[in-house]
Design an enzyme around this catalytic site. Structure first.
Site, mmCIF file in Angstrom:
data_model
loop_
_atom_site.group_PDB
_atom_site.id
_atom_site.type_symbol
_atom_site.label_atom_id
_atom_site.label_comp_id
_atom_site.label_asym_id
_atom_site.label_seq_id
_atom_site.Cartn_x
_atom_site.Cartn_y
_atom_site.Cartn_z
ATOM 1 N N PRO A 245 0.440 -0.703 -0.134
ATOM 2 C CG PRO A 245 0.361 -1.166 1.595
ATOM 3 C CD PRO A 245 0.857 -2.100 1.016
ATOM 4 C CB CYS A 246 1.362 3.906 0.912
ATOM 5 S SG CYS A 246 1.324 3.509 3.005
ATOM 6 C CB THR A 247 0.101 6.778 -3.425
ATOM 7 O OG1 THR A 247 -0.638 5.387 -4.024
ATOM 8 C CG2 THR A 247 0.282 7.631 -4.986
#
Length: 520
Positions: free
Chosen positions: A2-4
């Site tokens: 996950p994550c950006t």
């Protein structure tokens, strides 16, 4: 994975701020409820034990107060994620990164090794603790640093001492600088200062695409790294860059083209330490593509003459935008689901296969978005603003809270581990789930909600900044800041409740079991 992340240098932002922003996303098949809190020095542990890796670390005895966005359920650890400390330093931790087999073979990750057998029995092997990871980073670093650069150095020392069980990217910022740090294998790391005039886009892929080893081992103006990185790279043949001598260029030799150990001074860490798999092309490169498509729209992004495609492996780590970037730009790109392209799951420009080909940024399992803005022009007590959103970014809003405070509003702080409309996290999760099946019918109400709440947030910042600037010396600034935060939270609650009612009505009217005599 996950994550950006997006990072915006002070000359690239609309007001001279440094801006660090990251979606924290739950892993596939999970949803993690979040809280926005202040951690006082008395609450900070002096001896820290990781839940996941069981590593134990003695911490300094002089922690600063700081904000954090921990899990509501602490069974897997704290996961503090994002915040400011009293020295007006911001930290965002972490962005999960990819790597490759060569790196992992040269410096294996440091995973927990459970005990085998029972004490006193033949063949018993005691447990061996693992290294540090995302669960731990913010808690063991942010309270003890006084600049962005110092944050890199403290985390680097911890990584070299304890190792890590995962690849991660971490951002640090102060009013002058933003640094992006990437772990390399179990104990190594690199960090590069974000150019003031540029922005950086980071999906879950090791991103730095140019690194100056001479600077990292010399003046350290823009690059930092672990102490033995150059020797370790050479010993394990990790640099993939051709030198001038390799190419047989006239007037070149190995000594001129390489460092003291034969490692080329300017090299590409993404090629050496990262990955270029088909999974990257549907999960990672596509997110960098859609962010840069929005921020540099004059480039060619589609068709046979495109400068970059969603599966391009050479999308730049940092770029100069076509204009100064705003908080609203950050919200837009970190909410993206490929609007205006065939890849939008809510659109009608592509085929069903295209609409689900690439991983959206604004995904169902966004947990929270923290935008850490340090405004150099504001009164000193007002400079740090932590913009917060909870839930899926395609359906939520982003609102500001002053970071140098002693408490946060209950609407964002007291998130429960069970579903309720009484706190911001679960209210947004409910709105997204109800609105999603009828996106086109609900999106206008969601856009209006975002506009009203973000505009009110800007208004409160402007009014509170002015009030703080007019205070007499020695007046209680914290009381003003916390009152402003409560104003934002109260309006946020009011507008969120309204939106929940609107999408519930609209989607209820679209239920498949609806029936009326007027239909016949």
């Amino acid at each position: 994975m996950p994550c950006t992340t997006i990072l915006i240098g002070k000359k690239a932002s609309y007001d001279g701020s440094t801006i660090v922003a990251r979606n924290e996303d739950s892993g596939n098949g999970t949803f993690e409820s979040k809280r926005f809190v202040v951690v006082d020095p008395d609450s900070q542990p002096r001896h820290y034990t990781s839940v996941i890796s069981h590593v134990q670390i003695d911490l300094p005895d002089d922690p600063q107060r700081y904000t954090a966005v921990p899990n509501a359920n602490l069974s897997q650890g704290i996961w503090g994620e994002a915040g400011f400390n009293e020295s007006q330093v911001a930290m965002s931790a972490t962005e999960t990164l990819t790597t490759n087999e060569r790196v992992l073979g040269a410096d294996p990750l440091v995973a927990l090794r459970p005990a085998k057998g029972k004490p006193g029995e033949p063949g018993y092997e005691p447990e061996v603790a693992g290294g540090i990871g995302e669960e731990d980073f913010l808690t063991i670093v942010l309270p003890y640093i006084h600049s962005a650069r110092e944050g890199v150095l403290r985390l680097g020392e911890l990584l070299e001492t304890y190792g890590t069980y995962e690849m991660n990217g971490t951002a640090f910022s102060d009013a002058d600088e933003i640094w992006w740090m990437e772990t390399v294998g179990g104990h190594h790391w690199i960090a590069r200062r974000v150019p003031d005039e540029a922005y950086v886009t980071m999906p879950n892929q090791l991103g730095i695409d140019e690194f100056d080893l001479d600077d990292a081992f010399g003046k350290q103006k823009d690059c930092l790294c672990s102490a033995d990185l150059r020797e370790w790279m050479a010993a394990n043949y990790l640099d993939l860059t051709f030198s001038d001598a390799d190419l047989g260029l006239a007037g070149s030799d190995d000594e001129d083209a390489a460092g003291t150990d034969g490692v080329h001074v300017l090299f590409n860490p993404r090629e050496a330490f990262g990955s270029h798999t088909e999974r990257d092309h549907v999960y990672n490169t596509c997110r960098a593509w859609v962010m840069q498509r929005a921020l540099n729209p004059s480039d060619i992004w589609d068709g046979p003459d495109a400068d970059f495609m969603p599966d391009s492996d050479d999308i730049p780590w940092c770029r100069v935008p076509e204009r100064r970037l705003t908080i609203e730009d950050v919200k837009d790109v970190l909410s993206s689901h490929y609007e205006g392209t065939p890849y939008d799951p809510y659109g009608n420009l592509g085929t069903p296969e295209q609409a689900h080909r690439y991983r959206p940024i604004g995904i169902n399992r966004n947990s929270q978005l923290a935008v850490l803005q340090i405004r150099p022009y504001a009164p000193a007590a007002c400079r740090c603003v932590q913009w917060m959103a909870y839930g899926s970014n395609a359906f939520n809003t982003l609102v500001p809270f002053y970071g140098l405070v002693s408490d946060t509003p209950a609407y964002l702080r007291d998130t429960t581990d069970t579903v309720t409309s009484e706190n911001f996290y679960w209210a947004n999760r409910l709105i997204a789930a109800i609105a999603d099946p009828h996106f086109g019918d609900n999106i206008n109400a969601i856009d209006n909600y975002r506009e009203v709440t973000m505009a009110y947030g800007h208004q409160v910042l402007r009014e509170c900044d002015a009030a703080v600037a007019g205070l007499a010396e020695g007046a209680d600034v914290a009381e003003l800041l916390e009152a402003a935060n409560e104003r934002v939270a109260e309006r946020l609650r009011e507008e969120t409740d309204k939106l929940l009612g609107k999408v519930l009505y609209t989607s209820s009217m679209k239920m498949r079991n609806g029936f009326s005599l007027s239909d016949h």
